[in-house]
Each structure stands twice: as structure tokens, then as C-alpha cells.
Motif scaffolding. Structure first.
Motif, PDB file in Angstrom:
ATOM      1  N   UNK A 155       0.820  -1.205   0.000  1.00 20.13           N
ATOM      2  CA  UNK A 155       0.000   0.000   0.000  1.00 20.13           C
ATOM      3  C   UNK A 155       0.853   1.253   0.000  1.00 20.13           C
ATOM      4  N   UNK A 156       0.386   2.316  -0.692  1.00 18.28           N
ATOM      5  CA  UNK A 156       1.101   3.589  -0.767  1.00 18.28           C
ATOM      6  C   UNK A 156       0.099   4.734  -0.737  1.00 18.28           C
ATOM      7  N   UNK A 157       0.497   5.818  -0.061  1.00 18.83           N
ATOM      8  CA  UNK A 157      -0.318   7.041   0.005  1.00 18.83           C
ATOM      9  C   UNK A 157       0.503   8.186  -0.586  1.00 18.83           C
ATOM     10  N   UNK A 158      -0.132   9.000  -1.460  1.00 19.57           N
ATOM     11  CA  UNK A 158       0.583  10.034  -2.202  1.00 19.57           C
ATOM     12  C   UNK A 158      -0.026  11.413  -1.935  1.00 19.57           C
ATOM     13  N   UNK A 159       0.846  12.404  -1.897  1.00 22.11           N
ATOM     14  CA  UNK A 159       0.450  13.812  -1.863  1.00 22.11           C
ATOM     15  C   UNK A 159       1.200  14.514  -2.995  1.00 22.11           C
ATOM     16  N   UNK A 160       0.446  15.213  -3.875  1.00 23.12           N
ATOM     17  CA  UNK A 160       1.043  15.850  -5.043  1.00 23.12           C
ATOM     18  C   UNK A 160       0.947  17.366  -4.927  1.00 23.12           C
ATOM     19  N   UNK A 161       1.933  18.026  -5.527  1.00 25.97           N
ATOM     20  CA  UNK A 161       1.927  19.479  -5.603  1.00 25.97           C
ATOM     21  C   UNK A 161       2.384  19.881  -7.006  1.00 25.97           C
TER      22      UNK A 161
END
Length: 575
Positions: free
Chosen positions: A455-461
Motif C-alpha cells: 500500500x502507498x499514500x501520495x500527496x502531489x503538488x
């Protein structure tokens, strides 16, 4: 006689008188001084002597020892005892399964789906072999509430020749592909069946490639691999790509520097861009060099390196030089139980029409193709074993990309092309920073049951774009394989993909040209398979895909097939 006796008596008397006179004389002349002993007597081992065990006898007669003779009077004795023979303990073990070099598989399922595979391998000699692989996956479609045909076709072919020599091994391969997909994603209720009937939305890809690699033993040059690929479609698009990668261990003083050399050429063209009939060309050539020095000390392993790239844009005539860090380290905190690792790396990633079409088969043949400058990827993590049957990996990273390619829904222009109705995707580039955390867990319950979870959690900018288009915020998967017994086997795979953002833009003089951000719902996909080995050669299987029955959309306006069921058989054989 008497006269002789008298003479003897006189002689004895005179002798006696003479002796007494001598004693008196000596008494008067002896010196009474003290005598000093200069060197006292010191006995040594050499002064000792060994007493003989058998001393010599002076007897006139020496008796000799008599020789004694011993005689054993043996005679045979009858016996009825018979010793038992030794017998090894019997160990119960299964017969090893028969392994085959070739197999063929064919299955049929709902939505008129055909799935076939053929793998061939044949040894010409001890050092030479030839092989091939063919795969086919097609469906006639039938998704509910879709206005256009949603059938597809995907066929791939590959043949190879390999040689394993004493000092080197090499192989060459030749392959091709044929794919067909439809731009069936019309936005509803904006468009109806009347619009759909006027469109021919089939999009066909085809391509061929030739490549090979060679590996050397006991040589500074370790390996070399090359690949040339041609890719195109039925809309006049074409692309050529040549890649070469060489790895070598260069000795410097008493150390070895592991060095990788990259050569990558890409050139292609589209008949038009999305808005006009102007031809769209692109071309990039880059050279890369990545030397790495490895330092190993006790539980620490440290890779120190740098990546150097030179890029030449053959169409625009621009030249750029890039320098990236290439550092990685790992440290065993608790043997195999806890290992800390981390690093910071970067690189120049070559994008291509082929790669875009394999990720998203609904792209339009009007793409802007450019490389991505991955400035750095900093990551840290912990991994190890909880037990002999369970391993884990927990990690986090911060990724900085310049000109990252993002898929975005094309504007609705209602032009003469069938992919201009908002039913295709283009590519935009933006500087995107990505922060992610995740983990993996792998469990071998026993020899017959394995389980994997990720599992992976991403935050993009994103810098210029309103969103990081079509990038999910969560990705998770679970895999399971179970050999139930000698004949039965089963497996399962579960996928969860979080929400994505896309854009809906109606570029028309009639409707307001205001882009709208669309949120695509997250989805959960369950796939299960079960099979039975009839014998060493024949097996039958059944598969169920998307068993949750969720008609989710992987891309905007593109719902997938619902519950899918497929059954087939596999045959293994040797030539």
C-alpha cells in the motif's frame, strides 16, 4: 729349621722399628696451616652411569633361557546364529513434479473474451536454444450504457535465440505487436446515439522490435544490451527508438568503479496536432554516464555516485547538460531483522508514444513527446524479517519531477476527427513534487501458501496545472496463492485505487469555454482464480475478474466491464 725361624723373626723386628721411626719424623714436619679449596667438586649428569639390567656374570658356566612354545588346539564349533542385515530407514517424500519446456493455454469467457498463450523453448545443443512466445487477449465488448463499440484486441509475438558459452552468454530476440482499441468514452448526456452512429472510433497500434544482450565472464566489460523498436498506428503516426546500455567495472588503483553507459535515441512524428493539421515532430538523443563506488564495512553498505546526462533535441536544436546525485546506503541494525536504507537519486527519463499508449490506450495520435527531468528522488525506509516466514518493508520518499507527463482528457472541439469529442486523452507537462509513504508485507505461511500486501499514500503538488491529473492518492494491492493439494490450486488478487482528478473542457462558440475539474471515484477490484491438475500435462482453470461488480471508470467516461468469468485449459509438453 730353627735357624730360618730366627732370621725371619729378626727381619720383622727391624721392619717394625723402622716404621716407628718414620712416624716420629713425619710428625715433626707436617704444616698445620689451613688449606683453602679453590673449586669445590660439582657433580654432573655425565658423571653418573647406568647400571646394566643384565650384569655380566663371571661364572664359568652361563645357563641360557629355554624357548617356550605355545600351542593352541582349536577346532570348529557349529553355530545356528545368523546376524540380521542392516536396513535404512524409509523416508516418505513426494515424487518431484515433471517439468516441461513448453505450454499452451486457451480460455473463453463472458463479453466474448478469448485469452490464449503459447510458450515454446527447445535446446539445440548444450549451449544453444531457441524459443518463442505468443499471447492474445481480445473481447467483443458489451459494457452497459456505452454508445460506441468497446471491443479490443491485444496480440504480442516474440522469438529468441540464446547461446551460453564458457566466457560469455548472449541472446537475440525479434518481436511484434498488434493492438486495437476504441475511443468509446463519449460524455453523456452531452452526446447521444445519433452522434455515436457517425463516428468510427477504432484505433490500431502496430510495432516491431529487435534486440539482444551479451554478458561477459571475468571481464571489465560486464554486459551490453541493445534494442531497436518501431511503433506506429493507423493514423499516420510513427516512432523509432534505439537504446543501448553497457555496464563495466573500471579498476582505479586498488578499487573498482561500477559504471553504466546509456545511449537513447527517439524520433517520431504525428500527422497533425490536436487543434490544427500541422504535422507534429519530435526527436531526442541523450547520452548518460553513471559511475558508482561501493564501500562495504561491517554492516554498512554505501554507494557513492553521480549521473551525468547530455540531451540533444534534434527538432529544436537545443542542448542541455544534467547532473544528478546517485547515492544509496543500507545498514543492518539487527542482522536480518532490521535493516535501515535510504538514498537520493535522479535521472533523465525518456518518454515515448509507445510508453504512453501502453499506459493509456485511449490517447490521441497528437501528443507532445518530451523527456522528464527527475531532479531527485530522496527515500528512506526500514526492512527486514519478523520471522523466517514473514518479511516487511516500510518506506517514504520525496520526488521532484520537472516536466512530468500527465494524462488529461482532451478538449471537446467537435472537429473532423473522431477522437475530438472528449473521448481521448492528451499529455501535458508540469513540475510536480510527490510525497509518499507506504509499506509491504510478504508472508510464506508454508510451502503451499503465500500472501503479499502492499500500500502507498501520495500527496502531489503541481506547479502550473490545477491538479496532478489522473494520479491516484492511494494505491493498495493484495496477492494470494494457495496450493490446496496435489491437484487443486487457487489464487486471488485485490486492487484498490483512490480518487483521481481530471478536466472536462468544452471548447465551443456555443457553450461557455470553462474547464471543470472532475473527480473520479475510487474503485475496488477483486480477481479470483481456481484450477485443477488432471495430470502432469493437463490442467483446467476458471477465473473471475471484477467480482465486486463495480462498473468503475479507470479513465474519465471509460467504464470497465462488469463481472467477468472465464474458463480454460493448459497443456504442457516437450518436443
Amino acid at each position: 729349621m730353627r735357624k730360618q725361624i730366627s732370621i725371619i723373626t729378626l727381619i720383622l723386628f727391624l721392619a717394625n722399628v723402622s716404621a716407628l721411626w718414620s712416624q716420629e719424623r713425619d710428625k715433626d714436619t707436617i704444616d698445620t696451616n689451613v688449606i683453602d679449596v679453590v673449586k669445590p667438586y660439582t657433580p654432573s649428569v655425565s658423571d653418573a652411569f647406568k647400571v646394566k639390567e643384565e650384569p655380566n656374570l663371571d661364572d664359568d658356566v652361563n645357563t641360557s633361557k629355554k624357548e617356550v612354545q605355545y600351542n593352541i588346539f582349536s577346532f570348529p564349533v557349529a553355530s545356528t546364529f545368523t546376524p540380521a542385515k542392516g536396513k535404512a530407514a524409509v523416508v516418505d517424500k513426494e515424487k518431484p513434479p515433471k517439468l516441461f519446456d513448453n505450454y499452451a493455454s486457451l480460455g473463453f469467457g463472458s463479453y466474448t473474451t478469448i485469452l490464449g498463450e503459447l510458450y515454446l523453448n527447445h535446446a539445440l545443443s548444450r549451449t544453444e536454444s531457441v524459443g518463442g512466445y505468443v499471447s492474445h487477449h481480445s473481447s467483443q465488448g458489451g459494457i452497459n450504457d456505452v454508445l460506441l463499440d468497446d471491443n479490443f484486441l491485444d496480440t504480442k509475438l516474440n522469438v529468441n535465440y540464446a547461446s551460453n558459452l564458457r566466457d560469455m552468454s548472449w541472446n537475440v530476440e525479434l518481436g511484434g505487436l498488434h493492438q486495437k482499441y476504441n475511443w468509446y468514452g463519449l460524455a453523456q448526456p452531452l452526446f447521444n446515439e445519433a452522434t455515436a452512429d457517425s463516428l468510427a472510433v477504432a484505433h490500431t497500434f502496430y510495432g516491431a522490435h529487435v534486440g539482444g544482450d551479451v554478458k561477459f565472464e571475468e571481464s571489465y566489460l560486464e554486459s551490453v544490451s541493445v534494442l531497436f523498436r518501431y511503433f506506429g498506428d493507423d493514423n499516420g503516426s510513427s516512432e523509432n527508438r534505439f537504446k543501448m546500455q553497457a555496464q563495466a567495472a573500471i579498476p582505479i588503483a586498488d578499487e573498482e568503479i561500477s559504471t553504466t553507459l546509456y545511449l537513447d535515441y527517439l524520433g517520431g512524428a504525428f500527422d497533425r496536432n490536436y487543434f490544427t493539421n500541422t504535422e507534429l515532430k519530435y526527436g531526442n538523443f541523450n547520452i548518460g554516464l553513471a559511475p558508482v563506488y561501493r564501500l562495504t564495512q561491517d554492516d554498512l553498505t554505501l554507494d557513492l555516485g553521480v549521473s551525468l546526462f547530455y540531451l540533444n533535441d534534434t527538432e529544436l536544436g537545443d542542448n542541455k547538460f544534467y547532473i544528478y546525485p546517485n547515492i544509496a546506503a543500507s545498514y543492518r541494525l539487527v542482522d536480518e531483522v532490521l535493516i535501515a536504507y535510504g538514498g537520493i537519486k535522479g535521472g533523465l527519463n525518456q518518454n515515448s508514444y509507445y510508453d504512453f499508449s501502453q499506459d493509456n490506450p485511449f490517447v490521441s495520435p497528437t501528443l507532445v513527446v518530451a523527456p522528464t527531468d527527475q531532479q531527485y528522488n530522496a527515500y528512506v525506509g526500514l526492512k527486514g524479517k519478523i520471522s523466517n516466514s514473514m518479511s516487511y518493508d516500510v518506506h517514504g520518499s520525496y520526488l521532484a519531477d520537472r516536466d512530468r507527463a500527465l494524462f488529461i482528457n482532451n478538449d471537446i472541439t467537435i472537429a473532423e476527427e473522431d477522437y475530438t469529442y472528449g473521448n481521448s486523452f492528451g499529455v501535458v507537462y508540469d513540475d510536480v513534487a510527490t510525497f509518499s509513504v507506504g509499506g509491504e508485507l510478504h508472508v510464506d505461511v508454508n510451502r503451499n501458501f503465500t500472501l503479499g500486501l502492499k500500500g502507498d499514500y501520495f500527496i502531489y503538488n503541481a506547479d502550473q496545472q490545477a491538479e496532478a491529473w489522473n494520479l491516484p492518492d492511494i494505491e493498495a494491492s493484495l496477492f494470494m496463492d494457495y496450493q490446496i493439494d496435489k491437484h487443486w490450486f487457487a489464487g486471488a488478487s485485490l486492487f484498490f485505487v483512490g480518487e483521481r482528478k481530471d478536466q472536462f473542457y468544452l471548447n465551443s462558440m456555443i457553450f461557455p469555454a470553462t474547464p471543470q475539474i472532475v473527480t473520479l471515484d475510487s474503485y475496488f477490484d477483486i480477481n479470483v482464480n481456481v484450477g485443477y491438475h488432471i495430470n502432469d500435462r493437463f490442467s483446467v482453470y476458471a477465473r473471475g475478474n471484477n467480482l465486486a461488480g463495480n462498473d468503475y471508470a479507470r479513465w474519465q467516461n471509460y467504464p470497465v466491464q462488469g463481472i467477468q468469468v472465464l474458463a480454460g485449459a493448459t497443456y504442457k509438453f516437450d518436443f
